[in-house]
Design a protein around this motif. Structure first.
Motif, PDB file in Angstrom:
ATOM      1  N   ASN A  96       0.820  -1.148   0.020  1.00  0.00           N
ATOM      2  CA  ASN A  96       0.060  -0.025  -0.015  1.00  0.00           C
ATOM      3  C   ASN A  96       0.946   1.246  -0.009  1.00  0.00           C
ATOM      4  OD1 ASN A  96      -2.587  -1.225   0.076  1.00  0.00           O
ATOM      5  ND2 ASN A  96      -2.308  -1.728   2.221  1.00  0.00           N
ATOM      6  N   LYS A  97       0.434   2.278  -0.499  1.00  0.00           N
ATOM      7  CA  LYS A  97       0.886   3.596  -0.762  1.00  0.00           C
ATOM      8  C   LYS A  97       0.182   4.320   0.411  1.00  0.00           C
ATOM      9  CE  LYS A  97       1.490   7.674  -3.710  1.00  0.00           C
ATOM     10  NZ  LYS A  97       1.321   8.058  -4.850  1.00  0.00           N
ATOM     11  N   ILE A  98       1.086   4.917   1.366  1.00  0.00           N
ATOM     12  CA  ILE A  98       0.427   5.667   2.523  1.00  0.00           C
ATOM     13  C   ILE A  98       0.829   6.718   2.459  1.00  0.00           C
ATOM     14  CG2 ILE A  98       0.088   5.795   4.880  1.00  0.00           C
ATOM     15  CD1 ILE A  98       0.623   2.773   5.197  1.00  0.00           C
ATOM     16  N   GLN A  99       0.028   7.993   2.520  1.00  0.00           N
ATOM     17  CA  GLN A  99       0.177   9.351   2.516  1.00  0.00           C
ATOM     18  C   GLN A  99      -0.433   9.899   3.589  1.00  0.00           C
ATOM     19  OE1 GLN A  99      -1.470  10.176  -1.488  1.00  0.00           O
ATOM     20  NE2 GLN A  99       0.549  10.691  -2.192  1.00  0.00           N
ATOM     21  N   THR A 100       0.069  10.702   4.461  1.00  0.00           N
ATOM     22  CA  THR A 100      -0.143  11.604   5.716  1.00  0.00           C
ATOM     23  C   THR A 100       0.122  13.127   5.546  1.00  0.00           C
ATOM     24  OG1 THR A 100       1.813  11.140   6.718  1.00  0.00           O
ATOM     25  CG2 THR A 100       0.090   9.551   6.916  1.00  0.00           C
ATOM     26  N   SER A 101      -0.784  13.753   5.982  1.00  0.00           N
ATOM     27  CA  SER A 101      -0.516  15.153   6.030  1.00  0.00           C
ATOM     28  C   SER A 101      -1.113  15.783   7.305  1.00  0.00           C
ATOM     29  CB  SER A 101      -1.162  16.090   4.897  1.00  0.00           C
ATOM     30  OG  SER A 101      -2.570  15.868   4.805  1.00  0.00           O
ATOM     31  N   GLY A 102      -0.578  16.724   7.570  1.00  0.00           N
ATOM     32  CA  GLY A 102      -1.206  17.233   8.943  1.00  0.00           C
ATOM     33  C   GLY A 102      -1.108  18.903   9.191  1.00  0.00           C
ATOM     34  N   THR A 103      -2.152  19.404   9.867  1.00  0.00           N
ATOM     35  CA  THR A 103      -1.953  20.997  10.204  1.00  0.00           C
ATOM     36  C   THR A 103      -2.213  21.099  11.741  1.00  0.00           C
ATOM     37  OG1 THR A 103      -4.441  21.287   9.944  1.00  0.00           O
ATOM     38  CG2 THR A 103      -2.970  21.505   7.988  1.00  0.00           C
ATOM     39  N   TYR A 104      -1.724  22.374  12.102  1.00  0.00           N
ATOM     40  CA  TYR A 104      -1.760  22.920  13.706  1.00  0.00           C
ATOM     41  C   TYR A 104      -2.379  24.294  13.377  1.00  0.00           C
ATOM     42  CZ  TYR A 104      -1.011  24.306  18.194  1.00  0.00           C
ATOM     43  OH  TYR A 104      -1.042  24.864  19.518  1.00  0.00           O
ATOM     44  N   ASP A 105      -3.718  24.641  13.918  1.00  0.00           N
ATOM     45  CA  ASP A 105      -4.290  25.913  13.738  1.00  0.00           C
ATOM     46  C   ASP A 105      -3.831  26.756  15.116  1.00  0.00           C
ATOM     47  OD1 ASP A 105      -5.860  25.122  15.779  1.00  0.00           O
ATOM     48  OD2 ASP A 105      -7.538  25.268  14.306  1.00  0.00           O
ATOM     49  N   GLY A 106      -3.014  26.414  15.802  1.00  0.00           N
ATOM     50  CA  GLY A 106      -2.816  27.241  17.059  1.00  0.00           C
ATOM     51  C   GLY A 106      -3.393  26.730  18.300  1.00  0.00           C
ATOM     52  N   LEU A 127      -8.605  12.897  11.015  1.00  0.00           N
ATOM     53  CA  LEU A 127      -8.687  13.262  12.451  1.00  0.00           C
ATOM     54  C   LEU A 127      -8.698  14.713  12.946  1.00  0.00           C
ATOM     55  CD1 LEU A 127      -6.553  10.260  13.673  1.00  0.00           C
ATOM     56  CD2 LEU A 127      -9.003  10.408  13.488  1.00  0.00           C
ATOM     57  N   ASP A 128      -9.783  15.129  13.295  1.00  0.00           N
ATOM     58  CA  ASP A 128      -9.727  16.759  13.302  1.00  0.00           C
ATOM     59  C   ASP A 128     -10.032  17.185  14.877  1.00  0.00           C
ATOM     60  OD1 ASP A 128      -9.708  19.212  12.543  1.00  0.00           O
ATOM     61  OD2 ASP A 128     -11.905  19.445  11.940  1.00  0.00           O
ATOM     62  N   GLY A 129      -9.291  18.125  15.201  1.00  0.00           N
ATOM     63  CA  GLY A 129      -9.647  18.725  16.602  1.00  0.00           C
ATOM     64  C   GLY A 129      -8.765  17.916  17.557  1.00  0.00           C
ATOM     65  N   LEU A 130      -7.655  17.424  17.388  1.00  0.00           N
ATOM     66  CA  LEU A 130      -6.912  16.618  18.291  1.00  0.00           C
ATOM     67  C   LEU A 130      -5.952  17.588  19.274  1.00  0.00           C
ATOM     68  CD1 LEU A 130      -5.537  14.157  15.469  1.00  0.00           C
ATOM     69  CD2 LEU A 130      -7.394  13.469  17.392  1.00  0.00           C
ATOM     70  N   SER A 131      -5.783  17.181  20.423  1.00  0.00           N
ATOM     71  CA  SER A 131      -4.980  17.795  21.354  1.00  0.00           C
ATOM     72  C   SER A 131      -3.692  17.446  21.335  1.00  0.00           C
ATOM     73  CB  SER A 131      -5.577  17.649  22.770  1.00  0.00           C
ATOM     74  OG  SER A 131      -5.517  16.413  23.039  1.00  0.00           O
ATOM     75  N   ARG A 132      -2.708  17.844  21.799  1.00  0.00           N
ATOM     76  CA  ARG A 132      -1.411  17.517  21.845  1.00  0.00           C
ATOM     77  C   ARG A 132      -1.192  15.949  22.634  1.00  0.00           C
ATOM     78  NH1 ARG A 132       3.666  19.242  25.280  1.00  0.00           N
ATOM     79  NH2 ARG A 132       5.327  18.940  23.939  1.00  0.00           N
ATOM     80  N   GLU A 133      -2.175  15.870  23.695  1.00  0.00           N
ATOM     81  CA  GLU A 133      -2.106  14.653  24.406  1.00  0.00           C
ATOM     82  C   GLU A 133      -2.562  13.661  23.278  1.00  0.00           C
ATOM     83  OE1 GLU A 133      -3.309  17.617  25.630  1.00  0.00           O
ATOM     84  OE2 GLU A 133      -1.600  18.003  26.990  1.00  0.00           O
ATOM     85  N   ASP A 134      -3.828  13.937  22.597  1.00  0.00           N
ATOM     86  CA  ASP A 134      -4.118  12.796  21.537  1.00  0.00           C
ATOM     87  C   ASP A 134      -2.959  12.502  20.746  1.00  0.00           C
ATOM     88  OD1 ASP A 134      -6.960  13.267  22.393  1.00  0.00           O
ATOM     89  OD2 ASP A 134      -7.284  14.674  20.989  1.00  0.00           O
ATOM     90  N   LEU A 135      -2.166  13.379  20.271  1.00  0.00           N
ATOM     91  CA  LEU A 135      -1.188  12.992  19.473  1.00  0.00           C
ATOM     92  C   LEU A 135      -0.023  12.058  20.076  1.00  0.00           C
ATOM     93  CD1 LEU A 135      -0.162  16.427  17.681  1.00  0.00           C
ATOM     94  CD2 LEU A 135      -1.542  14.483  16.686  1.00  0.00           C
ATOM     95  N   PHE A 136       0.045  12.371  21.273  1.00  0.00           N
ATOM     96  CA  PHE A 136       1.111  11.632  22.044  1.00  0.00           C
ATOM     97  C   PHE A 136       0.525  10.109  22.374  1.00  0.00           C
ATOM     98  CE2 PHE A 136       2.945  15.480  24.121  1.00  0.00           C
ATOM     99  CZ  PHE A 136       4.179  15.243  23.420  1.00  0.00           C
ATOM    100  N   GLU A 137      -0.714  10.035  22.374  1.00  0.00           N
ATOM    101  CA  GLU A 137      -1.422   8.753  22.484  1.00  0.00           C
ATOM    102  C   GLU A 137      -1.308   7.972  21.160  1.00  0.00           C
ATOM    103  OE1 GLU A 137      -3.174   5.562  24.344  1.00  0.00           O
ATOM    104  OE2 GLU A 137      -2.798   7.328  25.136  1.00  0.00           O
ATOM    105  N   LEU A 138      -1.562   8.703  20.140  1.00  0.00           N
ATOM    106  CA  LEU A 138      -1.573   7.884  18.758  1.00  0.00           C
ATOM    107  C   LEU A 138      -0.097   7.459  18.512  1.00  0.00           C
ATOM    108  CD1 LEU A 138      -3.793  10.370  16.569  1.00  0.00           C
ATOM    109  CD2 LEU A 138      -4.099   7.766  17.131  1.00  0.00           C
ATOM    110  N   ALA A 139       1.141   8.436  18.812  1.00  0.00           N
ATOM    111  CA  ALA A 139       2.466   7.980  18.595  1.00  0.00           C
ATOM    112  C   ALA A 139       2.671   6.655  19.388  1.00  0.00           C
ATOM    113  CB  ALA A 139       3.226   9.029  18.828  1.00  0.00           C
ATOM    114  N   SER A 140       2.300   6.677  20.737  1.00  0.00           N
ATOM    115  CA  SER A 140       2.526   5.722  21.867  1.00  0.00           C
ATOM    116  C   SER A 140       2.007   4.371  20.948  1.00  0.00           C
ATOM    117  CB  SER A 140       1.788   5.892  22.907  1.00  0.00           C
ATOM    118  OG  SER A 140       2.088   4.877  23.772  1.00  0.00           O
ATOM    119  N   CYS A 141       0.666   4.406  20.589  1.00  0.00           N
ATOM    120  CA  CYS A 141       0.126   3.388  20.214  1.00  0.00           C
ATOM    121  C   CYS A 141       0.887   2.807  18.919  1.00  0.00           C
ATOM    122  CB  CYS A 141      -1.289   3.647  19.812  1.00  0.00           C
ATOM    123  SG  CYS A 141      -2.228   2.173  18.992  1.00  0.00           S
TER     124      CYS A 141
END
Length: 66
Positions: A2-12, A29-43
């Motif tokens: 599979n070809k996987i592409q990702t992108s992301g933004t931070y609006d402040g 995945l919209d409206g994520l907090s910094r803690e949500d990102l850490f949880e995803l990365a940990s998983c």
């Protein structure tokens, strides 16, 4: 493979992550907090074999040391 592409933004306030597989948008995945990102990365890193995780961290380390 599979070809996987990702992108992301931070609006402040919140983060947004977009994922596409084989050129088709699959999810946002919209409206994520910094803690949500850490949880995803940990998983994700918990699913990786140790040798793959070590390679990943070495590739992202400027001096090549883990």
């Amino acid at each position: 493979m599979n070809k996987i592409q990702t992108s992301g933004t931070y609006d402040g306030e919140c983060y947004t992550i977009n994922v596409a597989f084989n050129d088709f948008h699959v999810m946002t995945l919209d409206g994520l907090s910094r803690e949500d990102l850490f949880e995803l990365a940990s998983c994700i890193t918990c699913m990786m074999p140790q040798e793959d995780f070590s390679k990943l961290t070495m590739e992202n380390n400027d001096d090549g040391n883990v």
